[in-house]
Structures are given as C-alpha cells and as structure tokens.
Scaffold this active site. Structure first.
Site, PDB file in Angstrom:
ATOM      1  N   CYS A  77       0.897  -1.235   0.011  1.00 39.63           N
ATOM      2  CA  CYS A  77      -0.052  -0.026  -0.030  1.00 39.63           C
ATOM      3  C   CYS A  77       0.759   1.230  -0.227  1.00 39.63           C
ATOM      4  O   CYS A  77       0.659   2.302  -0.802  1.00 39.63           O
ATOM      5  CB  CYS A  77      -0.927  -0.137   1.340  1.00 39.63           C
ATOM      6  SG  CYS A  77      -1.995   1.439   1.169  1.00 39.63           S
ATOM      7  N   CYS A 116      -5.999  -4.082   7.198  1.00 35.13           N
ATOM      8  CA  CYS A 116      -7.191  -3.225   7.059  1.00 35.13           C
ATOM      9  C   CYS A 116      -8.444  -3.721   6.411  1.00 35.13           C
ATOM     10  O   CYS A 116      -9.500  -3.534   6.762  1.00 35.13           O
ATOM     11  CB  CYS A 116      -6.856  -1.857   6.893  1.00 35.13           C
ATOM     12  SG  CYS A 116      -6.658  -1.457   5.113  1.00 35.13           S
TER      13      CYS A 116
END
Ligand SMILES: Nc1ncnc2c1ncn2[C@@H]1O[C@H](COP(=O)(O)OP(=O)(O)OP(=O)(O)O)[C@@H](O)[C@H]1O
Length: 365
Positions: free
Chosen positions: A104, A200
C-alpha cells in the site's frame, strides 16, 4: 523546511491526526485527505467494523475541522483493490507471504496518492507513520522510529529516493504514549481511539477465511519433508506460511513427538512440506528487486542487521548486491523466513538504525 504545500493523509486515527496537526504547526500549508479504500465500507447504522468506515471518514473530517484545514475524501477503492487486495490474494495463491501495508505504501500512498498530490501542486504527502526521515546532502535517510514497538521503517523501506523526497513523517521522533497525550491536549476526539492492527481489509482478522472465500478449495497434501510420508490433506497452500506451527491439521503425530512447522509451499502440486524446527533454520537469503531508499546501492559485501518480517526476525548479516538482486548471509540463523516478505537491511545507529536497502525474499537456504 517550512512553508511547503502538504497533503496530509488522514485515516481518522490518532497518529495521522497528530501528524497533520504538527505539519500545520510547523508552518506548512496543509490540506487533509481521507482515502476511501474499501468498496464496501462499514456503516454507522450496522456498526460493522470495516476498512475505512464512515466513522473513520467522520473522525478525519472532525480532526481537519479542529485544525482549520480544508478536507477532502478521495475514492481510491479501485486502485487499492487492484494493487493491494488482488496482489495479496495472488501472492498467497503462488505460495508466497505478502505484506499488504508495504504494498500500500509502495503503490497507493506514495504512488497513486503522491502522483495526484504532485499534479495538484503539493510538495509532499504527510502520514502518521512511525519512522524517521531526513534529507542529508539532498539524499533521503530513512531510520527506525524512536518508538521501537511502533517502528514502521520495515514497511517504508521499499520506497525509492524519489518517493521519500516527497514524504513527511512528523511522528518519527515520538513515542506513541506521547502522541496520544498530545492528541488529548490538542482536543482531538480520536485521542482514545484504539490502535488499528493487522490487515485493514480483513477487519475480523480471519486471513485464512478471507483467502478461502477468494480462492476456494485447492486441496493438496501435507508431506513430511524428511521421510516423504503423507501426513494429511489441506484445502489450499494459501492457508499456510513458512514457519507456521499451529493449525496444520496433521492427523498423524510425528514418530519423535516433536512439533512440525511449515518448511515450504509448492503451489503447482499443492504440496505443503513440513518438518522439525531445526530444518527451518535459514542462513542465506536471496532477494529480488532491491530498492535503495537513499539512492546508494551496496558497494561490496556490507555488514548490517537484517529484518525479515514486520515484527521481530532480526539478525546480523553480510549483504551484497549481485546481478540486480541481493544475497544475504546471516551470521545467526533465523527461522520462519517466508518468500514474498521483505528483507530490510539496517546499519545500526544510536540516532535510529539507518535503512540501507530492501528486497523481496525470493529464496532461502
Ligand atoms: N484511509 C486512509 N486515508 C488516508 N490516510 C490513511 C488511510 N489509512 C492510512 N492512512 C495513512 O497511513 C498512515 C499509516 O497507516 P496505518 O494503517 O499504519 O495507520 P496507524 O498507524 O493506525 O495510524 P492512524 O492512527 O493515523 O490510523 C496513517 O497514519 C495515515 O497517515
């Protein structure tokens, strides 16, 4: 440097709220942005926990309001799904163990987001990461955080000098307890918000279940590497990681009664090889696609300390750049070194260990 145009990435958590506040206080011209990363965020009505929930966006907005900075929500869900979630699934299917936070940072926060920020005239992207970053003679130096337990230099070590030149980590010199106290002092409502943990986009923490939902049943055999004996069956190599001990589902106990660990994953045949702890010891690591965050490739064999997973897994070593890759000889064997994870090289330093380089683990011996 003061007076930069800074885009603060605000998750709605305590760290990025304080990071944005410090950027404002340092005299920068700050705009807050929350990234909607999930195609299916949880909602206020169901109270479901999820990735980038409505509550997170609201918390980020409240923090931005308190700081008196403009605030936007940008939809990066498609990019995130493609570059992080799909990559995560494909890596597990290929028998490797990916780190989605690292991906990410590499593909979203300091790529898609940074590119958009630069195109809009911003100078830097600011995040609440715990790592120290400075410019020395125009070269970025990335170091471990002052808070050993929160240090995130491992998941930032695959950023290039170009990416790091436009990054701002205002929390690098702080410890988490001080950041929480500062949030309370500043009146930020998120001061008591629990730390986010794990992945997440898998809010319930059931990675195996998530992967099973995506990849389905891909059954194969669990084989004792020493004897070739079939110890049981499993429903996919994606349910395993090198070094894993629990949840192997072995029906036949080992003759010596010692616990067995995952030694290797073979996605083509669907074989999971297991063996005793001593067979897990690794003394050599081969890395691919090396990155040099300061822009300085290793020159010759270099004494360093390596880290092979996000938490723990460190050892002294000698590393050398070879043929576009990296060879690492460990001075002390490590266990549970999984292909797909990053091997990060550090030079020990009282001012915060300096990241020398990083590569993706492709093979071990
Ligand atoms: N959805 C998001 N929108 C904008 N920025 C984000 C988002 N998620 C993470 N970030 C940025 O990336 C940083 C590191 O993310 P990480 O998930 O490690 O958060 P964290 O350490 O729990 O921090 P925080 O307390 O700010 O949530 C955050 O501090 C924030 O700057």
């Amino acid at each position: 440097m003061t007076g930069m145009r800074v885009l603060a990435a605000m998750s709605g958590g305590v760290d990025s709220s304080v990071a944005a506040a410090r950027a404002v206080e340092a005299g920068h011209d700050v705009v807050g942005v929350h990234l909607a990363l999930s195609a299916k965020p949880g909602t206020l009505r169901t109270g479901a926990r999820g990735c980038c929930t409505v509550e997170d966006a609201r918390d980020a907005r409240r923090a931005a309001d308190l700081l008196g900075i403009p605030f936007y929500v940008w939809d990066f869900a498609e990019r995130f799904t493609e570059d992080v979630v799909e990559d995560f699934v494909a890596e597990y299917a290929a028998g490797r163990t990916p780190n989605p936070c690292l991906r990410c940072n590499e593909k979203i926060k300091f790529a898609a987001l940074l590119d958009k920020a630069l195109a809009l005239g911003f100078d830097a992207v600011c995040t609440g990461h715990y790592a120290r970053l400075s410019l020395v003679d125009g070269r970025p130096e990335l170091r471990r955080s002052a808070d050993e337990a929160k240090d995130q230099s491992y998941v930032l070590a695959s950023l290039t000098p170009e990416q790091l030149t436009h990054a701002l980590f205002p929390l690098g010199d702080s410890v988490k307890t001080a950041v929480r106290a500062e949030a309370a002092r500043r009146g930020l409502a998120v001061a008591d918000k629990p730390d986010s943990h794990d992945i997440c986009f898998i809010p319930d923490g059931d990675t195996r279940g998530f992967l099973a939902g995506r990849l389905g049943e891909r059954s194969g055999e669990l084989i004792d590497d020493a004897t070739g004996q079939v110890l049981g069956r499993h429903s996919g190599v994606h349910g395993f990681t090198v070094g894993q001990r629990h949840g192997l589902g072995i029906s036949t106990p080992a003759p010596d009664g010692r616990p067995r660990y995952v030694l290797a994953l073979e996605p083509v045949s669907g074989t999971v090889r297991v063996g005793s702890a001593d067979r897990l010891r690794v003394t050599e690591i081969t890395g691919e696609r090396p990155v040099w965050p300061s822009g300085v490739p290793l020159a010759g064999p270099v004494e360093c300390v390596v880290q092979v997973r996000a938490h723990g897994g460190t050892a002294p070593a000698v590393a050398e750049a070879v043929d576009g890759g990296l060879t690492v000889r460990l001075r002390k064997p490590l266990r549970g070194v999984a292909p797909g994870q990053a091997v990060v090289l550090y030079r020990p330093d009282p001012a915060g260990d300096l990241v020398l380089g990083s590569a993706t683990i492709s093979a071990t011996a």
